[in-house]
Scaffold this motif. Sequence first.
Motif, PDB file in Angstrom:
ATOM      1  N   HIS A 241      -3.650   8.439  -0.363  1.00 36.45           N
ATOM      2  CA  HIS A 241      -4.943   7.764  -0.434  1.00 36.45           C
ATOM      3  C   HIS A 241      -5.128   6.730   0.673  1.00 36.45           C
ATOM      4  CE1 HIS A 241      -8.418   6.561  -3.094  1.00 36.45           C
ATOM      5  NE2 HIS A 241      -8.379   5.559  -2.233  1.00 36.45           N
ATOM      6  N   ILE A 242      -4.101   5.944   0.906  1.00 34.82           N
ATOM      7  CA  ILE A 242      -4.229   4.832   1.860  1.00 34.82           C
ATOM      8  C   ILE A 242      -3.715   5.227   3.246  1.00 34.82           C
ATOM      9  CG2 ILE A 242      -3.698   2.405   2.304  1.00 34.82           C
ATOM     10  CD1 ILE A 242      -3.182   2.026  -0.660  1.00 34.82           C
ATOM     11  N   ARG A 244      -1.129   4.197   4.713  1.00 38.07           N
ATOM     12  CA  ARG A 244      -0.197   3.231   5.318  1.00 38.07           C
ATOM     13  C   ARG A 244       0.533   2.472   4.219  1.00 38.07           C
ATOM     14  NH1 ARG A 244      -4.433   0.065   9.105  1.00 38.07           N
ATOM     15  NH2 ARG A 244      -6.198  -0.021   7.697  1.00 38.07           N
TER      16      ARG A 244
ATOM     17  N   SER B 130       6.688  11.201   6.665  1.00 35.03           N
ATOM     18  CA  SER B 130       5.329  10.778   7.017  1.00 35.03           C
ATOM     19  C   SER B 130       5.342   9.947   8.302  1.00 35.03           C
ATOM     20  CB  SER B 130       4.716   9.980   5.867  1.00 35.03           C
ATOM     21  OG  SER B 130       5.534   8.865   5.543  1.00 35.03           O
ATOM     22  N   GLU B 134       3.487  10.891  11.880  1.00 36.91           N
ATOM     23  CA  GLU B 134       2.549   9.968  12.515  1.00 36.91           C
ATOM     24  C   GLU B 134       2.865   9.828  14.005  1.00 36.91           C
ATOM     25  OE1 GLU B 134       1.895   6.326  10.357  1.00 36.91           O
ATOM     26  OE2 GLU B 134       1.153   5.300  12.153  1.00 36.91           O
ATOM     27  N   ASP B 184      -3.767  13.320   7.618  1.00 31.85           N
ATOM     28  CA  ASP B 184      -2.687  12.619   8.310  1.00 31.85           C
ATOM     29  C   ASP B 184      -2.666  12.894   9.817  1.00 31.85           C
ATOM     30  OD1 ASP B 184      -1.895  11.488   5.928  1.00 31.85           O
ATOM     31  OD2 ASP B 184      -0.601  13.183   5.422  1.00 31.85           O
ATOM     32  N   ARG B 187      -5.569  10.027  10.670  1.00 36.10           N
ATOM     33  CA  ARG B 187      -5.366   8.621  10.308  1.00 36.10           C
ATOM     34  C   ARG B 187      -4.663   7.753  11.345  1.00 36.10           C
ATOM     35  NH1 ARG B 187      -3.833   9.519   3.932  1.00 36.10           N
ATOM     36  NH2 ARG B 187      -5.906   9.095   3.117  1.00 36.10           N
ATOM     37  N   PRO B 197     -10.723   2.913   8.958  1.00 34.39           N
ATOM     38  CA  PRO B 197      -9.305   2.759   8.625  1.00 34.39           C
ATOM     39  C   PRO B 197      -8.770   3.982   7.883  1.00 34.39           C
ATOM     40  CG  PRO B 197     -10.649   1.449   7.125  1.00 34.39           C
ATOM     41  CD  PRO B 197     -11.584   2.030   8.158  1.00 34.39           C
ATOM     42  N   PRO B 198      -7.454   4.190   7.929  1.00 35.77           N
ATOM     43  CA  PRO B 198      -6.854   5.388   7.311  1.00 35.77           C
ATOM     44  C   PRO B 198      -7.259   5.586   5.861  1.00 35.77           C
ATOM     45  CG  PRO B 198      -5.155   3.820   8.073  1.00 35.77           C
ATOM     46  CD  PRO B 198      -6.452   3.376   8.622  1.00 35.77           C
ATOM     47  N   GLU B 199      -7.432   4.486   5.128  1.00 39.36           N
ATOM     48  CA  GLU B 199      -7.760   4.631   3.705  1.00 39.36           C
ATOM     49  C   GLU B 199      -9.198   5.112   3.499  1.00 39.36           C
ATOM     50  OE1 GLU B 199      -6.800   1.837   5.219  1.00 39.36           O
ATOM     51  OE2 GLU B 199      -7.976   0.095   4.610  1.00 39.36           O
ATOM     52  N   GLN B 200      -9.976   5.214   4.570  1.00 32.76           N
ATOM     53  CA  GLN B 200     -11.310   5.781   4.465  1.00 32.76           C
ATOM     54  C   GLN B 200     -11.401   7.154   5.152  1.00 32.76           C
ATOM     55  OE1 GLN B 200     -12.705   1.289   4.346  1.00 32.76           O
ATOM     56  NE2 GLN B 200     -14.259   2.559   5.351  1.00 32.76           N
ATOM     57  N   GLN B 205      -4.738  18.032   2.811  1.00 35.29           N
ATOM     58  CA  GLN B 205      -3.409  17.423   2.737  1.00 35.29           C
ATOM     59  C   GLN B 205      -2.373  18.448   2.299  1.00 35.29           C
ATOM     60  OE1 GLN B 205      -3.910  13.743   0.287  1.00 35.29           O
ATOM     61  NE2 GLN B 205      -3.956  12.716   2.261  1.00 35.29           N
ATOM     62  N   GLN B 208       3.469  16.143  -0.641  1.00 40.34           N
ATOM     63  CA  GLN B 208       4.395  15.122  -0.172  1.00 40.34           C
ATOM     64  C   GLN B 208       5.295  14.704  -1.333  1.00 40.34           C
ATOM     65  OE1 GLN B 208       2.409  12.411   3.017  1.00 40.34           O
ATOM     66  NE2 GLN B 208       0.759  12.987   1.651  1.00 40.34           N
ATOM     67  N   ILE B 219       8.826   9.312   2.670  1.00 41.44           N
ATOM     68  CA  ILE B 219       7.962  10.337   2.103  1.00 41.44           C
ATOM     69  C   ILE B 219       8.111  11.571   2.974  1.00 41.44           C
ATOM     70  CG2 ILE B 219       5.547  11.009   1.823  1.00 41.44           C
ATOM     71  CD1 ILE B 219       5.112   8.246   0.592  1.00 41.44           C
TER      72      ILE B 219
END
Lengths: 330, 330
Positions: A241-242, A244, B130, B134, B184, B187, B197-200, B205, B208, B219
């Motif tokens: 969801h986030i 980070r 994760s 990234e 991912d 983000r 921001p990543p959470e938006q 997906q 995980q 993760i």
Amino acid sequence: MHRLALSAVLVLAALSAAADPLPSWKDGPAKQAITGFVTDVTKAGGKDFVPPAQRIAVFDNDGTLWIEQPMYTQLAFVLDRLKVLAPAHPEWTEQQPFKAALEGDLATLGAAGSEGLLQLVIATHSGMTSAEFETIALDWIGAARHPRFQQPYTQLIYQPMLELLEYLRGNGFKTFIVSGGGADFMRPWSETVYGIPPEQVIGSQIAQRFEVRDGVPVIVREPEVAFIDDQAGKPVGIQRHIGRRPILAFGNSDGDIQMLQWTTGAPGPSLGLILHHTDAEREYAYDRESHFGRLDKALALAPENGWVLVSMKDAWSHLFPPTQGSQPDE
Amino acid sequence: MHRLALSAVLVLAALSAAADPLPSWKDGPAKQAITGFVTDVTKAGGKDFVPPAQRIAVFDNDGTLWIEQPMYTQLAFVLDRLKVLAPAHPEWTEQQPFKAALEGDLATLGAAGSEGLLQLVIATHSGMTSAEFETIALDWIGAARHPRFQQPYTQLIYQPMLELLEYLRGNGFKTFIVSGGGADFMRPWSETVYGIPPEQVIGSQIAQRFEVRDGVPVIVREPEVAFIDDQAGKPVGIQRHIGRRPILAFGNSDGDIQMLQWTTGAPGPSLGLILHHTDAEREYAYDRESHFGRLDKALALAPENGWVLVSMKDAWSHLFPPTQGSQPDE
Ligand SMILES: [Ca+2]
Ligand SMILES: [Ca+2]
């Protein structure tokens, strides 16, 4: 303490909030850990400075932001919903775990385990549209009363945690709920009650499907679990969801261990906190033996991980928000 | 136009932005629809006023915020990653769709369909943590160049859309990406590039899993798809992640139909927009016949749903942000 006197105290507390952003927190190691951490990560040029975008704080809900005894609030919702739905399901009077749930036979219900509980959740949380479920959840939360305090559950939230959420947001943090409970059960009221908008509520979810019904687009809730946001599911839910890592995590039970590990196991500054329910007089005292919110392994893991134990009895001067009226101890 | 002259034009454009928040949008029906809508929903006391908390705007990514021809950027990433990983997978030289991907045989790859593509995505997007993914995504996006424009893909984003995102945020909107692409993958750079921001960022997906590896919590990305955020998955992704209905949606292909229906089918004010790639000179012209970003049924549905078609050629005076240097038409 008389209600009027209490109000005066609370007004004074509010007035001094500019000096003390956490007036319901008693001076002590927990409060110092929090204010010290926030001071460090917000100090421009300091060695522990964290840019605002990375100030992610995650909070468990049941037993961390609100009451979870004598049973999880969402379980009380499930039991009430089953009664409403029972007339359309005559088979439930013979069929477990429905029979036990309708009869309030908590021993049999407990024996049915999480598998049995899941059946009850699915029966009460699916089969309607997302909008219909929102109305059902809102209506219930408005009408239901806690058996001991005779208050709406949304009044049995912890004033010190409201202050902490506000204090963090005032310092550039983004606050999230990360709960084993259902995201869609919390979202209809999370913004009003906690100042946390629905898009910052991470929780367990059942499957959903989009369809256009007689020209009207709807999302239908399906009888299948899509995600369990508990234990190892919590860091996964956070990542999904986030995207980070949080720098602050606050939980109260063994279900929060992995969220705390994920948060405090990162390089850079971080803070992990555990609320310990030690206050039988004002609320409840429970940990290793509790059916709801068991706190056992996390207690053992706390010292080596530097997680701060927050003893409700010792750390908090007030429990519930003032509009709730009277408190047992005042 | 000479690069220096272009810069002067863009500086002037920036200076006049206070008067015109959308300087790269030409006057016309699309711009009017946008500014009219924003004026209406932000007018306190007006009949179409929407409280800030409910000002949710969702944007498709590929072909809406950035370029998607001659192939989805994430597919270019997949093909490059396969080459990097190939030495450890000698079996790929014989095994489809890997063989076709490594040989650049797009016809065979196309014949393998979405099932085949998924195999390639899983092979390149799972098996690492994760944090490792990234780094892989960030390294690639920094080094890769678009075959026609010879620019980083993060420069081939649409300046008018950057202005729109900023304009909406300045008017109390919260802006989200809702993409069929991998969450991912976007983000790591969405905040720098789009201010989102990543959470938006909502996207497809893979599964995980959390684990503690030699005392270090990680993760791990697993070889299994957890969610496809496309077509009917888009409103479901929105509901799962945001928990409330957007009032503005912007897409560019048939994959956005359900997101547009969910947004504009709600009671109350809403705006649906479709970017139509009509600009072969400055970018690409494609719709019904395209393999990537096919726009066919959505074109047919637009009039009856009131969705606003934004013709790139007609509506936009500039395509790419100024730091990108020169543009074909200037
Ligand atoms: Ca809890
Ligand atoms: Ca697209």
